[in-house]
Design a protein around this motif. Structure first.
Motif, mmCIF file in Angstrom:
data_model
loop_
_atom_site.group_PDB
_atom_site.id
_atom_site.type_symbol
_atom_site.label_atom_id
_atom_site.label_comp_id
_atom_site.label_asym_id
_atom_site.label_seq_id
_atom_site.Cartn_x
_atom_site.Cartn_y
_atom_site.Cartn_z
ATOM 1 N N ILE A 1 2.498 -50.396 3.864
ATOM 2 C CA ILE A 1 2.635 -49.099 4.536
ATOM 3 C C ILE A 1 3.447 -48.139 3.671
ATOM 4 O O ILE A 1 3.084 -46.970 3.486
ATOM 5 C CB ILE A 1 3.288 -49.277 5.920
ATOM 6 N N GLU A 2 4.542 -48.625 3.110
ATOM 7 C CA GLU A 2 5.376 -47.779 2.252
ATOM 8 C C GLU A 2 4.647 -47.402 0.966
ATOM 9 O O GLU A 2 4.804 -46.282 0.457
ATOM 10 C CB GLU A 2 6.688 -48.501 1.944
ATOM 11 N N ALA A 3 3.833 -48.304 0.451
ATOM 12 C CA ALA A 3 3.050 -47.998 -0.747
ATOM 13 C C ALA A 3 2.026 -46.901 -0.456
ATOM 14 O O ALA A 3 1.837 -45.976 -1.265
ATOM 15 C CB ALA A 3 2.353 -49.261 -1.255
ATOM 16 N N LEU A 4 1.356 -46.988 0.699
ATOM 17 C CA LEU A 4 0.409 -45.941 1.100
ATOM 18 C C LEU A 4 1.107 -44.604 1.260
ATOM 19 O O LEU A 4 0.617 -43.561 0.796
ATOM 20 C CB LEU A 4 -0.270 -46.330 2.416
ATOM 21 N N GLN A 5 2.262 -44.621 1.917
ATOM 22 C CA GLN A 5 3.019 -43.392 2.118
ATOM 23 C C GLN A 5 3.397 -42.750 0.783
ATOM 24 O O GLN A 5 3.244 -41.534 0.600
ATOM 25 C CB GLN A 5 4.278 -43.678 2.926
ATOM 26 N N GLU A 6 3.831 -43.561 -0.150
ATOM 27 C CA GLU A 6 4.243 -43.036 -1.455
ATOM 28 C C GLU A 6 3.071 -42.398 -2.197
ATOM 29 O O GLU A 6 3.182 -41.292 -2.719
ATOM 30 C CB GLU A 6 4.819 -44.177 -2.295
ATOM 31 N N VAL A 7 1.932 -43.084 -2.232
ATOM 32 C CA VAL A 7 0.772 -42.568 -2.965
ATOM 33 C C VAL A 7 0.233 -41.293 -2.317
ATOM 34 O O VAL A 7 -0.023 -40.288 -3.001
ATOM 35 C CB VAL A 7 -0.336 -43.641 -3.036
ATOM 36 N N ILE A 8 0.063 -41.313 -0.990
ATOM 37 C CA ILE A 8 -0.507 -40.153 -0.300
ATOM 38 C C ILE A 8 0.429 -38.952 -0.393
ATOM 39 O O ILE A 8 -0.013 -37.829 -0.694
ATOM 40 C CB ILE A 8 -0.811 -40.490 1.168
ATOM 41 N N SER A 9 1.721 -39.161 -0.156
ATOM 42 C CA SER A 9 2.671 -38.048 -0.207
ATOM 43 C C SER A 9 2.712 -37.429 -1.600
ATOM 44 O O SER A 9 2.796 -36.197 -1.755
ATOM 45 C CB SER A 9 4.069 -38.535 0.189
ATOM 46 N N GLY A 10 2.615 -38.265 -2.632
ATOM 47 C CA GLY A 10 2.641 -37.757 -3.995
ATOM 48 C C GLY A 10 1.433 -36.902 -4.322
ATOM 49 O O GLY A 10 1.545 -35.869 -4.994
ATOM 50 N N ILE A 11 0.266 -37.316 -3.829
ATOM 51 C CA ILE A 11 -0.968 -36.575 -4.113
ATOM 52 C C ILE A 11 -1.040 -35.292 -3.296
ATOM 53 O O ILE A 11 -1.430 -34.235 -3.800
ATOM 54 C CB ILE A 11 -2.191 -37.472 -3.823
ATOM 55 N N ILE A 12 -0.648 -35.362 -2.043
ATOM 56 C CA ILE A 12 -0.805 -34.219 -1.147
ATOM 57 C C ILE A 12 0.175 -33.101 -1.472
ATOM 58 O O ILE A 12 -0.063 -31.929 -1.157
ATOM 59 C CB ILE A 12 -0.641 -34.662 0.331
ATOM 60 N N ARG A 13 1.275 -33.463 -2.116
ATOM 61 C CA ARG A 13 2.310 -32.466 -2.442
ATOM 62 C C ARG A 13 1.742 -31.322 -3.280
ATOM 63 O O ARG A 13 2.162 -30.178 -3.152
ATOM 64 C CB ARG A 13 3.466 -33.151 -3.171
ATOM 65 N N GLY A 14 0.788 -31.643 -4.133
ATOM 66 C CA GLY A 14 0.209 -30.600 -4.977
ATOM 67 C C GLY A 14 -0.930 -29.847 -4.321
ATOM 68 O O GLY A 14 -1.381 -28.832 -4.847
ATOM 69 N N ALA A 15 -1.419 -30.336 -3.178
ATOM 70 C CA ALA A 15 -2.577 -29.717 -2.533
ATOM 71 C C ALA A 15 -2.193 -28.743 -1.432
ATOM 72 O O ALA A 15 -2.891 -27.760 -1.184
ATOM 73 C CB ALA A 15 -3.494 -30.799 -1.964
ATOM 74 N N ILE A 16 -1.074 -29.003 -0.749
ATOM 75 C CA ILE A 16 -0.650 -28.142 0.355
ATOM 76 C C ILE A 16 0.733 -27.576 0.041
ATOM 77 O O ILE A 16 1.701 -28.320 -0.069
ATOM 78 C CB ILE A 16 -0.604 -28.926 1.693
ATOM 79 N N THR A 17 0.802 -26.261 -0.107
ATOM 80 C CA THR A 17 2.062 -25.628 -0.513
ATOM 81 C C THR A 17 2.700 -24.805 0.599
ATOM 82 O O THR A 17 3.697 -24.137 0.377
ATOM 83 C CB THR A 17 1.824 -24.723 -1.732
ATOM 84 N N PHE A 18 2.124 -24.824 1.798
ATOM 85 C CA PHE A 18 2.675 -24.048 2.905
ATOM 86 C C PHE A 18 4.066 -24.577 3.279
ATOM 87 O O PHE A 18 4.296 -25.771 3.326
ATOM 88 C CB PHE A 18 1.765 -24.147 4.139
#
Length: 314
Positions: A284-301
Motif C-alpha cells: 500500500i505504501e509503495a503504491l502511494q509513493e509511486v502514484i503521488s510522485g507521478i500525479i504531482r506533475g500532472a495536477i498543479t491546482f
C-alpha cells in the motif's frame, strides 16, 4: 480448532454451498466438509443449517463467522510481519479502482509500479465504491483507489491527490462565453450526469446542492461513460462536469469547451483505501509513493474545495 477450519467456514458462509467453497479453497468437498464437521463437533454447535437451500448460518454460526474473520485476518498479519522484516515487497495484491478513475490514473502509474516492484502481482478490478467497500470488508480486496472521504469506520484512507472538477460547456450553452465559471452559475437541470451508482455523479449533485427533476426531462440518460456525456454535450443537449485528468487527453477542439471554476475550485479527494486491519501495508505504501510522485506533475491546482462523494451529503 485450526485456522484452516475457520478459513473453510468463511468460504462456505460466503458461497452458501460446500462444493463451491471447496473449489475456492482448492480442496475436495469431502475434505472441507469433514474439517467443518470436526469443528462443529468440538464446539458442540451447528454453524450451518444444512436443511436450507442455499445453506444458511445458524444464529451462533453468524457470531462464529464474525470472529473467524478477525482470527484469519490476524493470521495473515504474521506473514506481513515477516515480509516487512525482510524488506520484501511482493506477492498477490488485489486492487479495486472506481470507473471514473481507472481509465486516466491506471495508465499513468501501472508501468512504473510493475517496473519498480516486479515481485508484486497486481490483480486490478474496476468496481463501484459500494462494491469496493463490501469486498474490502469481506477480505476480497487488499486496497482500492476511490473518491473520499467515505466515513466508514472499518476503512482507512490515505490521500493521493485532489482532482478538480472542470466544466465542459458547448458553444451553444449560456455559460460558454464565460472564461471561468462560478459554482452558483450551475443549473442541475441542464447538466448531463453519469448513471446512478457513480460517486462522481453524487459529487456533482452535492456541488449543485440540488437533485435533478426527471419529470420535466425530454430524455433520461443512464450512462457510465464520460465520453458519452461529452458527445451529447457537443450535440447541444446540456453541459457536463469532468474530472481534471479526463481533460488532458481531449483534442484541441474539444478543449475549447473546457471552463475552469473560480477559486476555490471544486475538487474530489482521491485516496488509497484499505481495511483497518492494515494488512500488506508495505505494498500500500509503495503504491502511494509511486502514484503521488507521478500525479504531482500532472495536477498543479492549489486552492480547491473538496466535494463529498457521499450521496445526499450536501
Amino acid at each position: 480448532m485450526t485456522i484452516t477450519q475457520l478459513y473453510y467456514v468463511l468460504a462456505v458462509a460466503e458461497n452458501q454451498n460446500f462444493t463451491k467453497a471447496a473449489e475456492k479453497c482448492f480442496v475436495t468437498q469431502p475434505t472441507l466438509s469433514m474439517q467443518i464437521q470436526k469443528l462443529e463437533d468440538e464446539l458442540d454447535v451447528l454453524i450451518f443449517d444444512r436443511s436450507k437451500k442455499p445453506i444458511e448460518l445458524t444464529e451462533v454460526g453468524k457470531k462464529i463467522v464474525n470472529q473467524a474473520k478477525n482470527i484469519v485476518n490476524e493470521s495473515y498479519r504474521i506473514q506481513d510481519i515477516v515480509d516487512q522484516q525482510k524488506g520484501y515487497i511482493g506477492g498477490e495484491f488485489r486492487l479495486g479502482i472506481i470507473p471514473t478513475i481507472m481509465p486516466t490514473l491506471l495508465p499513468m502509474f501501472l508501468k512504473s509500479f510493475i517496473k519498480k516492484y516486479p515481485k508484486v502481482k497486481l490483480k486490478i478490478e474496476e468496481l463501484s465504491t459500494e462494491e469496493i467497500i463490501t469486498r474490502i470488508n469481506e477480505g476480497h480486496l487488499d486496497a482500492a483507489i476511490a473518491a473520499t472521504p467515505l466515513s466508514n469506520e472499518n476503512i482507512k484512507e490515505r490521500v493521493l491527490y485532489f482532482e478538480p472538477f472542470v466544466a465542459y460547456v458547448p458553444k451553444t450553452h449560456r455559460l460558454h462565453v464565460e472564461k471561468k465559471i462560478k459554482v452558483s452559475d450551475l443549473d442541475i437541470q441542464d447538466m448531463l450526469l453519469l448513471e446512478d451508482g457513480h460517486c462522481f455523479r453524487d459529487g456533482v449533485i452535492n456541488l449543485c446542492k440540488a437533485l435533478k427533476d426527471l419529470n420535466n426531462e425530454q430524455f433520461q440518460l443512464e450512462s457510465g461513460s464520460i465520453e458519452t456525456l461529452i458527445k451529447l454535450s457537443d450535440e447541444g443537449l446540456g453541459m457536463t462536469l469532468l474530472p481534471y485528468l479526463h481533460t488532458l487527453e481531449l483534442s484541441d477542439k474539444k478543449k475549447e469547451s473546457l471552463h475552469l471554476f473560480h477559486d476555490p475550485s471544486p475538487a474530489r479527494e482521491v485516496s488509497i483505501i484499505y481495511h483497518k486491519s492494515e494488512l500488506k501495508m508495505q505494498i500500500i505504501e509503495a503504491l502511494q509513493e509511486v502514484i503521488s510522485g507521478i500525479i504531482r506533475g500532472a495536477i498543479t491546482f492549489q486552492n480547491v474545495e473538496i466535494i463529498s462523494p457521499l450521496r445526499n451529503k450536501i
